[in-house]
Design an enzyme around this catalytic site. Structure first.
Site, PDB file in Angstrom:
ATOM      1  N   HIS A 263       0.850  -1.194   0.000  1.00 28.96           N
ATOM      2  CA  HIS A 263       0.000   0.000   0.000  1.00 28.96           C
ATOM      3  C   HIS A 263       0.879   1.234   0.000  1.00 28.96           C
ATOM      4  CE1 HIS A 263      -3.156   2.859   1.062  1.00 28.96           C
ATOM      5  NE2 HIS A 263      -3.975   1.944   0.595  1.00 28.96           N
ATOM      6  N   ASP A 314      -7.974  -5.740  -0.102  1.00 26.25           N
ATOM      7  CA  ASP A 314      -8.439  -6.543  -1.238  1.00 26.25           C
ATOM      8  C   ASP A 314      -8.056  -8.007  -1.132  1.00 26.25           C
ATOM      9  OD1 ASP A 314      -9.815  -4.509  -2.386  1.00 26.25           O
ATOM     10  OD2 ASP A 314      -8.219  -3.895  -3.746  1.00 26.25           O
TER      11      ASP A 314
HETATM   12  N1  ACO Z   1       4.043  -7.703  -4.451  1.00 30.87           N
HETATM   13  C1  ACO Z   1       5.379  -7.762  -4.510  1.00 30.87           C
HETATM   14  N2  ACO Z   1       6.189  -6.711  -4.253  1.00 30.87           N
HETATM   15  C2  ACO Z   1       5.584  -5.555  -3.932  1.00 30.87           C
HETATM   16  C3  ACO Z   1       4.190  -5.435  -3.840  1.00 30.87           C
HETATM   17  C4  ACO Z   1       3.418  -6.564  -4.116  1.00 30.87           C
HETATM   18  N3  ACO Z   1       2.085  -6.508  -4.048  1.00 30.87           N
HETATM   19  N4  ACO Z   1       3.877  -4.176  -3.501  1.00 30.87           N
HETATM   20  C5  ACO Z   1       5.021  -3.533  -3.364  1.00 30.87           C
HETATM   21  N5  ACO Z   1       6.065  -4.356  -3.631  1.00 30.87           N
HETATM   22  C6  ACO Z   1       7.472  -4.037  -3.585  1.00 30.87           C
HETATM   23  C7  ACO Z   1       7.874  -3.301  -4.854  1.00 30.87           C
HETATM   24  O1  ACO Z   1       8.292  -4.186  -5.844  1.00 30.87           O
HETATM   25  C8  ACO Z   1       8.974  -2.432  -4.334  1.00 30.87           C
HETATM   26  O2  ACO Z   1      10.139  -3.232  -4.185  1.00 30.87           O
HETATM   27  P1  ACO Z   1      11.585  -2.659  -4.568  1.00 30.87           P
HETATM   28  O3  ACO Z   1      11.781  -1.485  -3.642  1.00 30.87           O
HETATM   29  O4  ACO Z   1      12.472  -3.814  -4.311  1.00 30.87           O
HETATM   30  O5  ACO Z   1      11.466  -2.259  -6.003  1.00 30.87           O
HETATM   31  C9  ACO Z   1       8.524  -2.051  -2.944  1.00 30.87           C
HETATM   32  O6  ACO Z   1       7.671  -3.103  -2.513  1.00 30.87           O
HETATM   33  C10 ACO Z   1       7.770  -0.736  -2.893  1.00 30.87           C
HETATM   34  O7  ACO Z   1       6.651  -0.852  -3.754  1.00 30.87           O
HETATM   35  P2  ACO Z   1       6.106   0.236  -4.714  1.00 30.87           P
HETATM   36  O8  ACO Z   1       5.577  -0.407  -5.966  1.00 30.87           O
HETATM   37  O9  ACO Z   1       7.101   1.335  -4.875  1.00 30.87           O
HETATM   38  O10 ACO Z   1       4.899   0.776  -3.889  1.00 30.87           O
HETATM   39  P3  ACO Z   1       3.830   1.790  -4.394  1.00 30.87           P
HETATM   40  O11 ACO Z   1       3.472   2.624  -3.250  1.00 30.87           O
HETATM   41  O12 ACO Z   1       4.273   2.485  -5.638  1.00 30.87           O
HETATM   42  O13 ACO Z   1       2.608   0.859  -4.839  1.00 30.87           O
HETATM   43  C11 ACO Z   1       0.787  -0.572  -4.690  1.00 30.87           C
HETATM   44  C12 ACO Z   1       1.564   0.533  -4.003  1.00 30.87           C
HETATM   45  C13 ACO Z   1       0.421  -0.156  -6.101  1.00 30.87           C
HETATM   46  C14 ACO Z   1      -0.505  -0.805  -3.902  1.00 30.87           C
HETATM   47  C15 ACO Z   1       1.653  -1.844  -4.727  1.00 30.87           C
HETATM   48  O14 ACO Z   1       1.928  -2.258  -3.413  1.00 30.87           O
HETATM   49  C16 ACO Z   1       1.008  -2.959  -5.518  1.00 30.87           C
HETATM   50  O15 ACO Z   1       1.163  -3.022  -6.731  1.00 30.87           O
HETATM   51  N6  ACO Z   1       0.240  -3.873  -4.847  1.00 30.87           N
HETATM   52  C17 ACO Z   1      -0.483  -4.910  -5.542  1.00 30.87           C
HETATM   53  C18 ACO Z   1      -1.802  -4.396  -6.080  1.00 30.87           C
HETATM   54  C19 ACO Z   1      -2.824  -4.171  -4.986  1.00 30.87           C
HETATM   55  O16 ACO Z   1      -3.026  -5.016  -4.125  1.00 30.87           O
HETATM   56  N7  ACO Z   1      -3.512  -3.014  -5.060  1.00 30.87           N
HETATM   57  C20 ACO Z   1      -4.577  -2.699  -4.105  1.00 30.87           C
HETATM   58  C21 ACO Z   1      -4.191  -1.489  -3.308  1.00 30.87           C
HETATM   59  S1  ACO Z   1      -5.372  -1.176  -2.013  1.00 30.87           S
HETATM   60  C22 ACO Z   1      -6.743  -0.567  -2.796  1.00 30.87           C
HETATM   61  O17 ACO Z   1      -6.711  -0.013  -3.874  1.00 30.87           O
HETATM   62  C23 ACO Z   1      -8.026  -0.807  -2.114  1.00 30.87           C
END
Ligand code: ACO
Length: 380
Positions: A263, A314
């Protein structure tokens, strides 16, 4: 012309304060507040309609206001015939989120107050949108199955009506209450991507329907609301708790994004997860499907150990919706049926105190260069 200015830049607007709001506060330490009220208390004690009133009006309704608000929503549910005809024209495999987005857009010209952005008119439009978004989902879904929409049951709440309008059965009270709680959890989340999209659209002084259309398009993506449909595919693939850890390790080894985890704001857990997890556990016992919560818990423990990432709402919403017998394609639309209250509240707030939302970008293209096209002015 100079292109070398370097304003402060945060990719994905991470950590950027993009506006003020009195509606909702997301506490990175696993908290959530609607207009000063703790989501955990609201989920336990309030109803969705009460929360929607609160989000729109800034204070809890009196009993008279509450009854009127519920009646106004119930009275506004029916869709114009032309919108139903349009839904029938869509290909049968149209995703329900696309039906919803198209439907909201088409509803705009049917609203007599479309271009009146006054506070009072916006509140009235919000009530109509809250009512009709649910109907677009239920009627659209029945139409996609080749079935006729069902007539309204005005005595049912939003939560009860959602079930009824899909299959014609009034669900037991416990199921309606469960759905009501889920709606409360999803109702708002300050400047999340879809709400921000709604506010950007509203900030041009476009109407509330345009803003909610933008929000629906934004919610669909799997990094936002679409995650609850994708999470179910993952859980279906895992099937049993004993397979969860290996599944997760394999997925992480392939550097996959795991839906339902991570998140932008929460770093110590999603405020909504404990409530949704308990709903999942309760529901699992009631319907004899107790495997889903232990699978999610195993995934949570593995993700915490491997990447220090928390589950988001989710992850648990996906099996909860499945156990409530909704098809996975309706997971994100059901999210929208609740979040529309938040979207509308934010549009009201934006219009009440508007300034165009128009950030800058950091130019990374070529430096200024002379034009040497093959055909100046399109001649020859
Ligand atoms: N699975 C694996 N790795 C992840 C995940 C994930 N779900 N989420 C974050 N990471 C990792 C990233 O790869 C990144 O790693 P790195 O630093 O080694 O590159 C690190 O954690 C930081 O992640 P970001 O992508 O920079 O986080 P950001 O804040 O941009 O994205 C997001 C947040 C989009 C929610 C992301 O966590 C994600 O894609 N999650 C999966 C989709 C999801 O569940 N969305 C629902 C959100 S809640 C809602 O809308 C109700």
């Amino acid at each position: 012309m100079s292109t070398d200015t370097k304003p402060a830049y945060s990719p994905g607007l991470a950590g950027v304060i993009a506006g003020e709001t009195e509606i909702c506060w997301v506490d990175p330490d696993a908290g959530l507040m609607y207009r000063g009220y703790d989501i955990h208390e609201m989920a336990e004690k309030a109803s969705f309609e009460e929360v929607a009133f609160l989000l729109l009006n800034g204070q809890l309704p009196t009993m008279a206001e509450f009854q009127r608000f519920k009646m106004e929503i119930a009275a506004a549910r029916t869709l114009p015939k032309q919108v139903l005809d349009m839904l029938r024209l869509l290909p049968k495999n149209t995703h329900p989120m696309d039906m919803l987005r198209t439907g909201v857009s088409m509803l705009a010209p049917f609203d007599p107050e479309l271009n009146d952005h006054s506070h009072a008119a916006n509140i009235r439009k919000a009530i109509r949108l809250i009512a009709k978004v649910s109907t677009l989902i239920t009627d659209g879904y029945r139409i996609s199955l080749g079935l006729d929409p069902l007539s309204e049951k005005p005595d049912l709440t939003m939560a009860g009506n959602l079930f009824y309008k899909l299959n014609g059965e009034v669900p037991p009270t416990w199921k309606i209450r469960m759905m009501d709680t889920i709606f409360i959890l999803y109702a708002d989340h300050e400047y999340n991507a879809s709400t921000f999209a709604a506010r950007v659209t509203a900030s041009t002084l476009a109407d509330m329907y345009a803003a909610v259309t933008s929000a629906c398009g934004t919610l669909k993506g799997p990094l936002h609301g679409g995650a609850n449909e994708e999470s179910m595919k993952m859980l279906d693939d895992i099937k049993t708790p004993d397979r969860a850890e290996k599944w997760m390790m394999d997925a992480l080894a392939q550097k996959a994004k795991i839906m339902g985890f991570g998140h932008r704001v929460y770093k110590k857990g999603d405020s909504r997860v404990p409530i949704m997890r308990e709903i999942g556990r309760d529901l699992g016992k009631r319907v004899g499907k107790e495997q889903w919560v232990p699978i999610c818990e195993k995934l949570e423990a593995t993700m915490e150990r491997e990447k220090k990432l928390c589950a988001n709402v989710d992850l648990y919403a996906a099996p909860v919706f499945t156990m409530l017998e909704f098809p996975p394609a309706l997971n994100t639309p059901i999210f929208a049926a609740s979040r529309v209250a938040g979207w509308c509240a934010h549009v009201v707030e934006q219009h009440d105190n508007n300034r165009l939302i128009r950030p800058r970008s950091l130019y990374t293209g070529p430096a200024m260069r002379p034009y040497k096209g093959i055909s100046p002015n399109g001649a020859k």
